[in-house]
Design an enzyme around this catalytic site. Structure first.
Site, short mmCIF file in Angstrom:
data_model
loop_
_atom_site.label_atom_id
_atom_site.label_comp_id
_atom_site.label_asym_id
_atom_site.label_seq_id
_atom_site.Cartn_x
_atom_site.Cartn_y
_atom_site.Cartn_z
CG HIS A 359 -2.18 -0.87 0.87
ND1 HIS A 359 -2.23 -2.19 1.19
CD2 HIS A 359 -3.33 -0.59 0.21
CE1 HIS A 359 -3.38 -2.69 0.76
NE2 HIS A 359 -4.06 -1.75 0.17
CG ASP A 624 -6.06 -8.76 -3.87
OD1 ASP A 624 -5.02 -9.15 -3.31
OD2 ASP A 624 -6.85 -7.97 -3.33
#
Length: 751
Positions: A359, A624
């Site tokens: 992140h 993902d």
């Protein structure tokens, strides 16, 4: 053997430099294995393997004897990358005699490679006079030890390189992965977690007396704290338990601890680093003791060390200076660490841990800060106040670069600035190919700071608004009114453009401090929609807030994360309808929003058409999806090189999703990091994606590349790469075609 193994690794970890570590290795292995010789050969810059340490051969041979990768028995171990166990070494065809070593007496030979990141760093060798083959236990012990020492040796080598650079012997180069493209040239500021004894940055001090007085003040403050705690708890503790506080005070009053720290400060080392070194040495000494009681005292030493270090660091933090062109360096950088640096001074980021999909890397791309992630061999504690170059295109960090290298990167930096200025002219132009194909370019947002940057760069909508950001910035769940206000600001800023709000996506690597999810395998656990379906009270409040925020704008789209089956989609849709009815009953006049599904797991790929038939749009979360398809933790620096968004399996999965969505006449977008890569964007357009959503920073480059190519050319390129078998081949082909089309500079500079 297990105790020997642990003790050797602990002792080597405590070594102050590479040569000390190697000397410990050969002495301890020789003793543990009861052999007559132990030696270490390490690879040099010429890729030869040099005898660097020995216990048993002639010491004068150290540094003199070297072998090529296929020369002698050591070279054979290197070339085969496996152990070599010989009873009569002198009869082997690869045997080569070096008279300066005096090894002609030793017949038995066992050599194992020291391998780090698939590279043979060196060879560990044991020898003895008696002719016998070392048994399986000996071989297994040496292989195990070699595997554990590989990282230690690599780190010690890197630290040695940095020390050599500091002495004016040249620049140092460290490899990681690209976190955010771009070039930064500046000064390192090492930041570490509070009271972490293992990550205190090395700094020199000029005023020894002032540093010594500072150290004693902090020591006195901790003494006062411990006395106060002891007094407060005196009535609740037994005499034996009270003795712990007396023991702490005794350790602080111990002349040896303070004397060792002062000795280091007198050598010009800052107090926090000197204290951490001394405490870690004492902790290792206690941990290696055979007596269980004394072994347990290691925890007391560590606790005391952290208490003093907290004072040392707190005082140092108050006067921390961030120079112009600060390059923030740390073991694991976080968003809060970025926030401590004035925005106008932050030039680049380097993180030892993490990958381009961590992140902090995503945030760096949103802020357009050149970043290198996963530089796991970087001796970061030694880099404070050093000159660095961050090559965010290739994932390289240079310490103390030479003048020619600085000049090269300064030229690239100037070229980047000029290119950005040219790209600003595209703001109001459509993303349209040379043969008239129109593609929508949207942005990913999470903070209000993203809004103006997105609009300034021509964003046509929001493909992903990360609603978890307001949750992460609080110490509790935000209420409905709070959420409504935050969401309305986003919807108002982009109106009438669409804003796609993803429902709360926590779990995995996104943890809320007030809602902990402790799991052994969090990426395969309770995350995304699974959490909010289990807690409808959280989901309903959020959806109601979204709906109320959209009143009068009607540009809301709701997107569901981590959907793996049809019942989940149906359950979530039913809750959204319930929230809509409740909002309408309260008198709000809102339009029921489009509801879409994120395709992030393999199951969703194979059910893309079924999801499309029951929703208004699909959106691929390529970060993902790549992680799950390749079974690679996207935050793990050790496997960052096999996290490949251009992997043929990923490309085939994306095509299948587009085909499934379009079979039901449903739009499909992609909001992962792939969409912001200009080369990947060409392939995504050719696949038929209707929308690409990316960080605002990447939007102008993507638009420029797509406007410079025809859809037919893109489709031909896609057909070509779909015949390839590896991600490396796909990348090479993309590079080559971009060069041929004359648009490689928009794709990646020549660095």
């Amino acid at each position: 053997m297990l105790n020997s193994l642990r003790n050797i690794v602990q002792e080597v970890n405590a070594a102050r430099d590479l040569q000390s570590a190697l000397n410990i290795i050969v002495a301890r292995i020789k003793a543990a294995m009861h052999t007559q010789v132990c030696s270490v050969y390490l690879r040099n810059d010429q890729r030869q393997y040099v005898l660097m340490a020995t216990d048993g051969l002639h010491p004068k041979a150290v540094g003199k004897v070297s072998l090529k990768s296929e020369e002698g028995l050591v070279g054979r171990v290197v070339s085969r990358e496996e152990p070599l166990n010989l009873e009569h070494a002198e009869t082997h065809p690869s045997y080569q005699y070096f008279p300066e070593t005096g090894e002609e007496r030793f017949s038995s030979f066992l050599g194992v490679p020291i391998i780090h990141h698939r590279e043979v760093l060196g060879v560990l060798v044991v020898q003895q006079v008696e002719r016998r083959r070392f048994d399986e236990g000996d071989e297994a012990f040496l292989v195990t030890l070699s595997a554990q020492l590989a990282g230690v040796i690599a780190h010690a080598e890197a630290t040695g390189v940095v020390v050599a650079v500091a002495q004016g012997k040249g620049e140092a180069k460290f490899i990681g992965t690209s976190g955010c493209a771009g070039v930064a040239i500046g000064e390192a500021v090492v930041i570490s977690p509070p009271a972490d004894l293992n990550s205190v940055p090395y700094q020199v001090v000029s005023d020894i007396e002032e540093e010594t007085a500072f150290f004693y003040r902090c020591l006195g403050a901790v003494r006062d704290d411990i006395r106060r705690m002891g007094d407060e708890l005196r009535s609740r503790l037994s005499r034996e338990e009270q003795a712990l506080f007396d023991a702490y005070l005794a350790m602080l009053d111990d002349a040896s601890l303070g004397r060792e720290v002062i000795e280091r400060i007198n050598q010009g080392v800052c107090a926090p680093y000197a204290w951490a070194e001394v405490i870690l040495e004492h902790e290792r000494n206690f941990s290696s003791m055979n007596d269980a009681y004394l072994r347990d005292r290691a925890a007391d030493v560590r606790d005391l060390g952290r208490r003093v270090l907290a004072y040392l660091q707190e005082s140092a933090q108050l006067c921390k200076v961030y120079p112009d062109n600060t390059i923030l360096v740390g073991e694991e950088l976080t968003a809060s660490m970025l926030g401590e640096v004035p925005a106008e001074k932050l030039a680049g980021l380097v993180s030892v841990e993490g990958s381009r999909n961590s992140h902090v890397a995503i945030l760096a791309r949103a802020m357009d800060i050149p970043t290198v992630m996963g530089a796991i061999d970087l001796p970061y504690t030694k880099l404070d106040q050093r000159k660095l170059i961050v090559d965010g295109y290739n994932g390289i960090v240079y310490a103390d670069p030479s003048k020619p290298l600085k000049a090269q990167y300064k030229a690239i930096f100037k070229e980047e600035q000029a290119l950005q200025k040219d790209l600003e002219t595209l703001k109001d132009k459509p993303c349209e190919t040379t043969d008239g194909h129109r593609l929508r370019l949207w942005v990913n947002t999470g903070l209000m700071a993203d809004v103006m940057r997105s609009l300034d760069r021509g964003a046509e909508g929001v493909g992903l608004y990360r609603t978890e950001v307001p949750f992460l910035l609080r110490d509790r769940f935000p209420g409905e009114a709070e959420q409504t206000k935050i969401y309305r600001e986003q919807l108002a800023a982009f109106a009438p453009r669409s804003v796609t709000m993803r429902t709360l996506d926590v779990g995995g690597d996104k943890a809320l401090p007030y809602f902990p999810i402790d799991e052994a395998n969090p990426f395969l656990g309770w995350r995304g929609l699974r959490v909010t379906l289990d807690h409808p009270e959280i989901f309903l409040v959020q959806v109601r807030a979204m709906l109320k925020a959209s009143e009068g704008y009607d540009n809301l789209r709701i997107m569901l994360p981590m959907v793996t089956n049809i019942p989940e989609l149906e359950a979530a849709t039913a809750l959204i309808k319930r929230a809509f009815n409740e909002v309408m009953e309260e008198g709000h006049r809102v339009v029921f929003p489009p509801v879409g599904v994120m395709v992030e797991v393999p199951a969703a790929v194979y059910q893309a058409r079924e999801f499309a038939a029951r929703s208004d749009f699909l959106s691929v979360g390529s970060n993902d999806l790549t992680q799950y398809l390749l079974a690679v933790d996207r935050n793990n620096a050790r496997v960052a090189d096999i996290y490949q968004s251009m992997h043929p399996a990923v490309l085939r999965a994306l095509i299948q999703v587009v085909e499934g969505a379009h079979a039901e006449q449903v739009d499909v977008s992609i909001c992962g990091e792939m969409a912001g890569d200009p080369g990947a964007a060409v392939l995504l357009m050719a696949m038929g994606f209707d929308v690409l959503s990316m960080s605002a920073t990447n939007l102008p480059k993507v638009k420029s590349v797509l406007r410079a190519i025809s859809k037919v050319q893109a489709e031909d390129l896609l057909a070509e790469v779909m015949q390839l078998c590896t991600a490396e081949e796909v990348e090479a082909t993309l590079n080559d075609r971009m060069q041929t089309m004359g648009i490689k500079r928009l794709y990646r500079p020549n660095v």
